[in-house]
Design an enzyme around this catalytic site. Structure first.
Site, PDB file in Angstrom:
ATOM      1  N   CYS A 249     -39.942   9.751  11.474  1.00 17.75           N
ATOM      2  CA  CYS A 249     -39.771   9.638  12.930  1.00 17.75           C
ATOM      3  C   CYS A 249     -41.070  10.098  13.575  1.00 17.75           C
ATOM      4  O   CYS A 249     -42.098   9.471  13.391  1.00 17.75           O
ATOM      5  CB  CYS A 249     -38.550  10.411  13.413  1.00 17.75           C
ATOM      6  SG  CYS A 249     -38.539  12.158  12.989  1.00 17.75           S
ATOM      7  N   ARG A 254     -35.648  13.880  13.451  1.00 13.46           N
ATOM      8  CA  ARG A 254     -34.654  12.810  13.553  1.00 13.46           C
ATOM      9  C   ARG A 254     -34.489  12.129  12.197  1.00 13.46           C
ATOM     10  O   ARG A 254     -33.397  11.682  11.844  1.00 13.46           O
ATOM     11  CB  ARG A 254     -35.071  11.789  14.625  1.00 13.46           C
ATOM     12  CG  ARG A 254     -34.935  12.316  16.047  1.00 13.46           C
ATOM     13  CD  ARG A 254     -35.458  11.323  17.071  1.00 13.46           C
ATOM     14  NE  ARG A 254     -36.921  11.206  17.048  1.00 13.46           N
ATOM     15  CZ  ARG A 254     -37.610  10.340  17.777  1.00 13.46           C
ATOM     16  NH1 ARG A 254     -36.981   9.501  18.581  1.00 13.46           N
ATOM     17  NH2 ARG A 254     -38.921  10.301  17.714  1.00 13.46           N
TER      18      ARG A 254
END
Lengths: 300, 141
Positions: A249, A254
């Site tokens: 990410c 994430r």
């Protein structure tokens, strides 16, 4: 003492149901000896405003990262941190946090670098616990220091570095970009509504597919059911247990969420998180970048 | 020298160790006054550099005395803490003094050992918005 697992129906359909607990289960097991709840948040003050009774705080920035090099703490640092939180090698850790458990998943992923045996996530995280009106406290638990062995960090199984990603591209292996579509296309250099974090170039790593992390989550912060996840990642993207997969990410939080989904909920065995992610790739000299409608430069 | 009480706030933080700094920031997160009734949503400007919804409105009154208004959700205590510091430190200061405040004024507070640098930039971003609104209002006077 071994802590039992959550037998909720939803969890049994996942590949590794023992890696997840429901809020109802946790509420009943808060006082189990051998269980420690750990909160990891994006907002570093949130724990102080109230947390699950007995929970310790693990700060992604100050507890898990080395304060000089851009790297995680080493085995000695990890052992010291765990000792100070009252966690032994036999402790069952249940991680939870804000923002759909991004940082909780990240902390769990870091604990996996040290092969902590029993680390679980709270399905729905802080959001669901609070929405259900479950108890919160500002009382900081006093956990007596305990022993935790020094275990070397193993960066080979679930962590990927830039040079490995370069080799991965050449071999045309699977890459999953979990950022928002705008970041993937290069239109945005940061998450929508987030600060610009210093990437000089936009776009994505050549060959990466875009499956935003949120695809795996329900609105209440829980993970989607196993059959929905299989449709998205296995049928939709054709990922399989045979594949060598790298997720990324912008700084790896994430993609820790997606790493958890692929590894523990779907049971794919070769998934690595590239924690350097876009903040490294988008600044690195002469690494190939793909943008819609443009040839990949420099060519792979 | 920083304007208003801001110098005192900065000194207060600089003298604390890391844990107490975090506690102090939490205290300041509780010092953001609620929005007065005459400030409505249209008067608020969103600060996009903050990681959570954060809004700021500035009023330059008689004698160029500035009133600052902030709004941020309770689940964003760090950002509220920044707002509290600026609210306590700069409310009632004169426009010119606020405009002269360096945007990296918080460096000396030592928050960087508790809060990631990317997040800390939110403080500069808020101050930059405050200054921009002050300049716009001075120009309109």
């Amino acid at each position: 003492m071994a802590v039992g697992t959550d037998h909720a129906d939803k969890l049994q359909a996942y590949a590794h149901p023992e890696r997840l607990v429901t809020t109802a289960w946790l509420a009943e097991h808060l006082d189990d000896p051998g269980l420690v709840v750990a909160e990891s948040d994006e907002d570093v003050l949130l724990y102080e405003t109230g947390h699950i009774p007995g929970a310790v705080k693990i700060d992604w920035h100050t507890d898990l990262n080395d304060d000089v090099a851009r790297d995680y703490i080493d085995g000695e640092g990890f052992a010291q941190m765990m000792r100070s939180k009252g966690i032994t090698r036999d402790t069952t850790i249940v991680f939870y946090g804000d923002k759909f458990n991004w940082w909780a998943a990240y902390a769990l992923w870091v604990s996996t670098l040290f092969d902590h045996p029993d680390a679980r996530l709270l399905d729905g995280g802080r959001q669901k616990w609070i929405e259900e009106g479950r108890p919160m406290t500002t009382e900081i638990p006093e956990r007596p220091p305990v022993d935790y062995p020094v275990v070397d960090r193993d960066d080979t199984r679930i962590r990927a570095f830039r040079d490995q990603v370069l080799a991965h591209i050449k071999e045309q292996r699977q890459l999953v970009d979990v950022r928002s579509p705008g970041e993937y296309s290069g239109e945005l250099l940061h998450m929508p509504d987030y600060p610009q974090e210093g990437a000089l170039r936009g776009g994505h790593i050549p060959g990466a597919v875009n499956v935003p992390w949120v695809t795996a989550a329900n609105e209440d912060g829980t993970f989607k059911a196993a059959d929905e996840l299989r449709k998205i990642y296995l049928e939709g993207q054709g990922l399989s247990g045979e594949d060598d997969i790298i997720a990324y990410c912008r700084i790896g939080e994430r993609s820790s969420h997606t790493w958890f989904v692929l590894t523990h909920l779907l049971g794919l065995e070769h998934v690595r998180n590239y924690d350097g992610s876009w903040v490294e790739w988008g600044n690195a000299v002469r690494v190939p970048i793909e943008r819609p409608g443009r040839p990949i430069r420099p060519s792979v | 020298m920083l304007p208003g009480k801001l110098q005192e706030v900065v000194d207060e933080f600089a003298d604390l160790d890391r844990e107490l700094r975090v506690e102090a920031l939490l205290d300041y997160s509780r010092m953001v006054p609620p929005l007065p009734p005459h400030i409505n949503a249209d008067a608020l400007e969103r600060v996009h550099e903050c990681q959570t919804p954060f809004f700021v409105a500035v009023e330059v009154g008689e004698d160029e005395v500035v009133a600052l208004h902030f709004d941020a959700p309770p689940e964003a205590p760090t950002t509220r803490g920044f707002a509290g510091i600026l609210s306590v430190g700069l409310s009632g200061a004169r426009a010119g003094d606020i405009l002269a405040t360096p945007e990296d004024f918080y460096t000396r507070m030592g928050l960087a050992d508790a809060i990631s640098p990317l997040r800390l930039r939110g403080m500069s971003a808020i101050l930059a918005r405050v200054k921009r609104q002050i300049r716009a209002q001075l120009a309109a006077h």
